[in-house]
Motif scaffolding. Structure first.
Motif, mmCIF file in Angstrom:
data_model
loop_
_atom_site.group_PDB
_atom_site.id
_atom_site.type_symbol
_atom_site.label_atom_id
_atom_site.label_comp_id
_atom_site.label_asym_id
_atom_site.label_seq_id
_atom_site.Cartn_x
_atom_site.Cartn_y
_atom_site.Cartn_z
ATOM 1 N N PRO A 8 0.820 -1.210 0.000
ATOM 2 C CA PRO A 8 0.000 0.000 0.000
ATOM 3 C C PRO A 8 0.855 1.262 0.000
ATOM 4 O O PRO A 8 1.963 1.271 0.539
ATOM 5 C CB PRO A 8 -0.816 -0.121 1.285
ATOM 6 C CG PRO A 8 -0.029 -1.031 2.150
ATOM 7 C CD PRO A 8 0.682 -1.981 1.235
ATOM 8 N N ILE A 9 0.359 2.325 -0.622
ATOM 9 C CA ILE A 9 1.109 3.575 -0.793
ATOM 10 C C ILE A 9 0.692 4.602 0.255
ATOM 11 O O ILE A 9 -0.507 4.807 0.489
ATOM 12 C CB ILE A 9 0.874 4.170 -2.191
ATOM 13 C CG1 ILE A 9 1.318 3.180 -3.272
ATOM 14 C CG2 ILE A 9 1.609 5.494 -2.361
ATOM 15 C CD1 ILE A 9 0.984 3.634 -4.675
ATOM 16 N N PHE A 10 1.660 5.260 0.868
ATOM 17 C CA PHE A 10 1.437 6.345 1.817
ATOM 18 C C PHE A 10 2.416 7.471 1.520
ATOM 19 O O PHE A 10 3.474 7.244 0.918
ATOM 20 C CB PHE A 10 1.638 5.869 3.263
ATOM 21 C CG PHE A 10 0.662 4.827 3.720
ATOM 22 C CD1 PHE A 10 -0.435 5.169 4.479
ATOM 23 C CD2 PHE A 10 0.847 3.494 3.379
ATOM 24 C CE1 PHE A 10 -1.342 4.208 4.901
ATOM 25 C CE2 PHE A 10 -0.054 2.521 3.791
ATOM 26 C CZ PHE A 10 -1.156 2.883 4.548
ATOM 27 N N LEU A 11 2.060 8.671 1.923
ATOM 28 C CA LEU A 11 3.003 9.782 1.918
ATOM 29 C C LEU A 11 3.349 10.112 3.353
ATOM 30 O O LEU A 11 2.466 10.421 4.161
ATOM 31 C CB LEU A 11 2.401 11.012 1.228
ATOM 32 C CG LEU A 11 2.342 11.004 -0.300
ATOM 33 C CD1 LEU A 11 1.864 12.359 -0.806
ATOM 34 C CD2 LEU A 11 3.694 10.663 -0.912
ATOM 35 N N GLN A 12 4.643 10.023 3.679
ATOM 36 C CA GLN A 12 5.090 10.371 5.026
ATOM 37 C C GLN A 12 5.410 11.857 5.058
ATOM 38 O O GLN A 12 6.207 12.351 4.271
ATOM 39 C CB GLN A 12 6.316 9.558 5.413
ATOM 40 C CG GLN A 12 6.783 9.819 6.839
ATOM 41 C CD GLN A 12 7.806 8.802 7.262
ATOM 42 O OE1 GLN A 12 7.584 7.596 7.174
ATOM 43 N NE2 GLN A 12 8.958 9.271 7.729
ATOM 44 N N VAL A 13 4.761 12.564 5.998
ATOM 45 C CA VAL A 13 4.878 14.017 6.044
ATOM 46 C C VAL A 13 5.665 14.515 7.244
ATOM 47 O O VAL A 13 5.866 15.725 7.396
ATOM 48 C CB VAL A 13 3.472 14.665 6.039
ATOM 49 C CG1 VAL A 13 2.761 14.370 4.726
ATOM 50 C CG2 VAL A 13 2.638 14.176 7.216
ATOM 51 N N GLY A 14 6.086 13.601 8.100
ATOM 52 C CA GLY A 14 6.868 14.023 9.251
ATOM 53 C C GLY A 14 7.252 12.840 10.114
ATOM 54 O O GLY A 14 6.626 11.777 10.046
ATOM 55 N N ALA A 15 8.296 13.004 10.913
ATOM 56 C CA ALA A 15 8.741 11.989 11.857
ATOM 57 C C ALA A 15 9.220 12.708 13.112
ATOM 58 O O ALA A 15 10.028 13.644 13.025
ATOM 59 C CB ALA A 15 9.843 11.126 11.262
ATOM 60 N N PHE A 16 8.744 12.281 14.275
ATOM 61 C CA PHE A 16 8.988 13.009 15.518
ATOM 62 C C PHE A 16 9.416 12.059 16.633
ATOM 63 O O PHE A 16 9.003 10.899 16.673
ATOM 64 C CB PHE A 16 7.718 13.739 15.968
ATOM 65 C CG PHE A 16 7.165 14.705 14.953
ATOM 66 C CD1 PHE A 16 7.505 16.048 14.991
ATOM 67 C CD2 PHE A 16 6.297 14.265 13.969
ATOM 68 C CE1 PHE A 16 6.992 16.934 14.063
ATOM 69 C CE2 PHE A 16 5.772 15.142 13.033
ATOM 70 C CZ PHE A 16 6.127 16.479 13.077
ATOM 71 N N GLY A 17 10.213 12.583 17.525
ATOM 72 C CA GLY A 17 10.562 11.830 18.718
ATOM 73 C C GLY A 17 9.477 11.888 19.765
ATOM 74 O O GLY A 17 9.460 11.076 20.696
ATOM 75 N N SER A 18 8.555 12.839 19.618
ATOM 76 C CA SER A 18 7.452 13.014 20.565
ATOM 77 C C SER A 18 6.138 12.637 19.910
ATOM 78 O O SER A 18 5.804 13.142 18.831
ATOM 79 C CB SER A 18 7.390 14.480 21.032
ATOM 80 O OG SER A 18 6.144 14.773 21.634
ATOM 81 N N ARG A 19 5.379 11.751 20.552
ATOM 82 C CA ARG A 19 4.061 11.393 20.032
ATOM 83 C C ARG A 19 3.152 12.613 19.997
ATOM 84 O O ARG A 19 2.360 12.780 19.068
ATOM 85 C CB ARG A 19 3.426 10.292 20.884
ATOM 86 C CG ARG A 19 1.978 9.971 20.481
ATOM 87 C CD ARG A 19 1.382 8.862 21.303
ATOM 88 N NE ARG A 19 1.872 7.567 20.900
ATOM 89 C CZ ARG A 19 1.366 6.845 19.902
ATOM 90 N NH1 ARG A 19 0.358 7.334 19.183
ATOM 91 N NH2 ARG A 19 1.856 5.668 19.610
ATOM 92 N N GLY A 20 3.262 13.477 20.994
ATOM 93 C CA GLY A 20 2.420 14.665 21.044
ATOM 94 C C GLY A 20 2.596 15.545 19.814
ATOM 95 O O GLY A 20 1.617 16.037 19.242
ATOM 96 N N ASN A 21 3.850 15.748 19.397
ATOM 97 C CA ASN A 21 4.103 16.564 18.204
ATOM 98 C C ASN A 21 3.550 15.896 16.948
ATOM 99 O O ASN A 21 3.003 16.561 16.066
ATOM 100 C CB ASN A 21 5.605 16.810 18.055
ATOM 101 C CG ASN A 21 6.161 17.732 19.117
ATOM 102 O OD1 ASN A 21 5.407 18.482 19.744
ATOM 103 N ND2 ASN A 21 7.454 17.678 19.350
ATOM 104 N N ALA A 22 3.689 14.571 16.877
ATOM 105 C CA ALA A 22 3.152 13.845 15.721
ATOM 106 C C ALA A 22 1.630 13.966 15.676
ATOM 107 O O ALA A 22 1.046 14.165 14.604
ATOM 108 C CB ALA A 22 3.571 12.380 15.794
ATOM 109 N N GLU A 23 0.988 13.860 16.824
ATOM 110 C CA GLU A 23 -0.468 13.938 16.854
ATOM 111 C C GLU A 23 -0.965 15.351 16.564
ATOM 112 O O GLU A 23 -2.068 15.522 16.027
ATOM 113 C CB GLU A 23 -0.982 13.444 18.201
ATOM 114 C CG GLU A 23 -0.804 11.930 18.376
ATOM 115 C CD GLU A 23 -1.277 11.421 19.716
ATOM 116 O OE1 GLU A 23 -1.447 12.256 20.651
ATOM 117 O OE2 GLU A 23 -1.473 10.198 19.851
#
Length: 285
Positions: free
Chosen positions: A208-223
């Motif tokens: 399946p295809i996805f676009l990754q728009v960010g990666a964070f060390g903090s779940r809060g920032n990702a959410e």
């Protein structure tokens, strides 16, 4: 998955039902040689009066107070879904109806009983129409408890939980807008019913295809990014935790999808660029 067959003090007239919280069985029913009915088709929303039971203004479970809604109009929310199965099969729900694990029903803490809702699994795009006729779930941050049939339709039986969207399409509460809501829901569910058993969008190399728009060390920032994008794009926005090397904490990746094709991925990339997100990474799982 914790469930409550009858909320304490609510259904006094329904004798013999316990008011204590219960843990639902997450084991799928055996179908071979048991004569169990085939999984139900989606229910057809219709105008129904509110049930006699389960619609009090407020109630308390495990020391926490909950408030019910007078109307489901314009109700849309996203969060974790769970499911409950054969342990509660045949027991009375909070509305007074018998729970049938083979019917497309669900439990919700605040929606009027009954409410017809479109539930979409944001992790694979599958949708189902359910009739909310019970109260719950009362565990963690879960927003809806699905019947086995509904969980099977959304492909969350094995995982136990999934990130979903719950959207009311109840004709009782939407007046003139109900017809259009029902049309859109029917079209969406129809597409799922015509799809192959595995409805995930796949690339030519099988993933399946996805676009990754960010990666964070903090779940809060990702959410936070997930929440911002979910209001601006039609595609599901997911947060996935991934171990990185020998790090003790995971990396939280924000991904949009699944996407139908690489052409659609390019179009989504342009829309994301307009939102200030440049150079998203194409991910094929």
């Amino acid at each position: 998955m914790a469930r409550l067959a009858l909320i304490s003090g609510l259904l006094v007239a329904l004798a013999g039902c316990s008011s204590a919280p219960k843990t639902a069985s997450t084991s799928a029913p055996k179908t071979a040689g048991t004569g169990a009915p085939a999984l139900a088709m989606d229910v057809l929303p219709k105008v129904e009066p509110k049930s006699r039971y389960g619609n009090m203004g407020t109630y308390v479970v495990l020391g926490k107070r909950y408030y019910t809604k007078a109307s489901s109009r314009n109700h849309v929310e996203r969060g974790q879904a769970s499911w409950y199965g054969k342990k509660f099969h045949g027991r009375r729900t909070s509305s007074g109806e018998r729970y049938d694990m083979h019917q497309m029903t669900a439990a919700h803490k605040s929606l009027p009983l009954p409410t017809y809702a479109l539930v979409t699994n944001l992790e694979n795009g599958r949708s189902a129409v359910v009739k909310v006729n019970d109260r719950g779930p009362f565990v963690g941050n879960r927003i809806i408890d699905l019947s086995y049939a509904a969980a099977k339709r959304l492909d969350i039986v094995n995982a136990g939980t999934a990130h979903v969207e719950v959207r009311s399409i109840d004709p009782r509460d939407h007046g003139k807008g109900a017809k259009e809501l029902l049309r859109l829901a029917s079209a969406d569910v129809g597409r799922q019913q015509r799809a192959k058993p595995s409805s995930a969008v796949v690339a030519r190399d099988g993933g399946p295809i996805f676009l990754q728009v960010g990666a964070f060390g903090s779940r809060g920032n990702a959410e936070q990014l997930q929440s911002r994008l979910a209001r601006r794009v039609e595609e599901p926005v997911l947060v996935r935790a991934a171990a990185v090397g020998g790090a003790s904490t995971p990396l939280y990746k924000v991904q949009v999808g699944p996407i139908r094709s690489r052409t659609d991925a390019d179009a989504l990339g342009r829309r994301l660029a307009a939102l200030g997100i440049d150079k998203p990474v194409l991910v094929v799982r």
